[in-house]
Scaffold this motif. Sequence first.
Motif, PDB file in Angstrom:
ATOM      1  N   PRO A 223       0.802  -1.226   0.000  1.00  0.00           N
ATOM      2  CA  PRO A 223       0.000   0.000   0.000  1.00  0.00           C
ATOM      3  C   PRO A 223       0.836   1.280   0.000  1.00  0.00           C
ATOM      4  O   PRO A 223       1.956   1.301   0.520  1.00  0.00           O
ATOM      5  CB  PRO A 223      -0.806  -0.096   1.295  1.00  0.00           C
ATOM      6  CG  PRO A 223      -0.668  -1.484   1.775  1.00  0.00           C
ATOM      7  CD  PRO A 223       0.566  -2.061   1.181  1.00  0.00           C
ATOM      8  N   ILE A 224       0.229   2.286  -0.611  1.00  0.00           N
ATOM      9  CA  ILE A 224       0.829   3.626  -0.598  1.00  0.00           C
ATOM     10  C   ILE A 224       0.165   4.387   0.530  1.00  0.00           C
ATOM     11  O   ILE A 224      -1.061   4.525   0.549  1.00  0.00           O
ATOM     12  CB  ILE A 224       0.608   4.292  -1.961  1.00  0.00           C
ATOM     13  CG1 ILE A 224       1.504   3.577  -2.974  1.00  0.00           C
ATOM     14  CG2 ILE A 224       0.928   5.788  -1.923  1.00  0.00           C
ATOM     15  CD1 ILE A 224       1.123   3.780  -4.377  1.00  0.00           C
ATOM     16  N   GLU A 225       0.964   4.811   1.476  1.00  0.00           N
ATOM     17  CA  GLU A 225       0.383   5.491   2.632  1.00  0.00           C
ATOM     18  C   GLU A 225       0.875   6.922   2.714  1.00  0.00           C
ATOM     19  O   GLU A 225       2.038   7.197   2.440  1.00  0.00           O
ATOM     20  CB  GLU A 225       0.717   4.715   3.916  1.00  0.00           C
ATOM     21  CG  GLU A 225      -0.183   3.495   3.994  1.00  0.00           C
ATOM     22  CD  GLU A 225       0.242   2.447   4.980  1.00  0.00           C
ATOM     23  OE1 GLU A 225       1.377   2.522   5.489  1.00  0.00           O
ATOM     24  OE2 GLU A 225      -0.588   1.554   5.226  1.00  0.00           O
ATOM     25  N   VAL A 226      -0.040   7.793   3.095  1.00  0.00           N
ATOM     26  CA  VAL A 226       0.303   9.208   3.168  1.00  0.00           C
ATOM     27  C   VAL A 226       0.011   9.703   4.570  1.00  0.00           C
ATOM     28  O   VAL A 226      -1.030   9.379   5.138  1.00  0.00           O
ATOM     29  CB  VAL A 226      -0.557  10.007   2.158  1.00  0.00           C
ATOM     30  CG1 VAL A 226      -0.292  11.482   2.292  1.00  0.00           C
ATOM     31  CG2 VAL A 226      -0.279   9.559   0.747  1.00  0.00           C
TER      32      VAL A 226
ATOM     33  N   CYS B 210       4.248  13.094   4.184  1.00  0.00           N
ATOM     34  CA  CYS B 210       5.169  11.956   4.056  1.00  0.00           C
ATOM     35  C   CYS B 210       4.453  10.877   3.264  1.00  0.00           C
ATOM     36  O   CYS B 210       3.262  10.648   3.458  1.00  0.00           O
ATOM     37  CB  CYS B 210       5.515  11.387   5.425  1.00  0.00           C
ATOM     38  SG  CYS B 210       6.434  12.548   6.418  1.00  0.00           S
ATOM     39  N   ILE B 211       5.187  10.227   2.389  1.00  0.00           N
ATOM     40  CA  ILE B 211       4.564   9.183   1.571  1.00  0.00           C
ATOM     41  C   ILE B 211       5.438   7.932   1.588  1.00  0.00           C
ATOM     42  O   ILE B 211       6.656   8.029   1.428  1.00  0.00           O
ATOM     43  CB  ILE B 211       4.274   9.702   0.132  1.00  0.00           C
ATOM     44  CG1 ILE B 211       3.556   8.630  -0.687  1.00  0.00           C
ATOM     45  CG2 ILE B 211       5.517  10.191  -0.580  1.00  0.00           C
ATOM     46  CD1 ILE B 211       2.827   9.193  -1.917  1.00  0.00           C
ATOM     47  N   THR B 212       4.798   6.791   1.828  1.00  0.00           N
ATOM     48  CA  THR B 212       5.532   5.529   1.783  1.00  0.00           C
ATOM     49  C   THR B 212       4.852   4.607   0.776  1.00  0.00           C
ATOM     50  O   THR B 212       3.642   4.669   0.569  1.00  0.00           O
ATOM     51  CB  THR B 212       5.565   4.822   3.162  1.00  0.00           C
ATOM     52  OG1 THR B 212       4.232   4.613   3.592  1.00  0.00           O
ATOM     53  CG2 THR B 212       6.320   5.622   4.206  1.00  0.00           C
ATOM     54  N   ALA B 213       5.670   3.763   0.164  1.00  0.00           N
ATOM     55  CA  ALA B 213       5.151   2.765  -0.786  1.00  0.00           C
ATOM     56  C   ALA B 213       5.726   1.428  -0.351  1.00  0.00           C
ATOM     57  O   ALA B 213       6.953   1.283  -0.290  1.00  0.00           O
ATOM     58  CB  ALA B 213       5.595   3.108  -2.203  1.00  0.00           C
ATOM     59  N   GLY B 214       4.848   0.494  -0.011  1.00  0.00           N
ATOM     60  CA  GLY B 214       5.318  -0.800   0.484  1.00  0.00           C
ATOM     61  C   GLY B 214       6.228  -0.629   1.687  1.00  0.00           C
ATOM     62  O   GLY B 214       7.207  -1.358   1.834  1.00  0.00           O
TER      63      GLY B 214
END
Length: 227
Positions: free
Chosen positions: A69-72, A83-87
């Motif tokens: 998931p892409i989380e913001v 901030c943004i994370t991917a996996g």
Amino acid sequence: MNLRSPLQIAIDGPAASGKTTVARALARRLRVLYLDTGAMYRALAYLALRTGTDVDNGAALARLVAAQPIEVRLDQAAPLGFCITAGGQELDEAALQSKEVTAIVSAVAAHAEVRSAMVRAQRHIAQGSPVVMAGRDIGTVVLPGARVKIYLTASPEARIARRRAQLEESGVNVDARKLAEEIQERDRLDETRAVSPLAPAHDAHVIDSSDIDAAGVVEEICRLASS
Ligand code: DC
């Protein structure tokens, strides 16, 4: 206007029209959260490159975003304004704006399966708090009830000059002709895709920022928001 719903401002427009600069400055001024939704599509493009996923396969991309998931997290103080994370991996501006990601992001964003996952996540983010959201379909699809909708445009020359300055600031030298071609091609793909093509919402205020700086545009949007 529903006074109980949180303030939502939608800013849409083509590549390099100044959306993210304006949206971020506006959010700061209004002390509300800011999200550049283009970063979410870029994060998925980044994941697709990392995992070798076919960017023309919408179902595979939807499986990828479900598995990683892409989380913001909205955070005014972060370098991007959020901030943004991917996996699980945090992505910075260099990763999101790389030329490899830029080259495939419009193809990634064209799939209905991808868009429905992103729109769901973006609406969820906007539910909780007042927000300024920038993208291509915020006023038309993501937040159709937004209190203020802006469609920001600028002449091709102004957009190329801005993107060039932005890239040069981050140490990337670019050829103006190549940049013009890249921007034109992304506009074409974003405007002609079958699902949620880039277009102003019927109730959007169109602002041409060719001859107005970001502060002037912010001023104009504040005036519209309070009228
Ligand atoms: O704004 P940007 O250049 O970072 O956006 C990257 C790509 O993502 C752009 O080519 C179109 C797509 N996009 C979209 O389809 N819908 C959004 N709400 C935001 C971006």
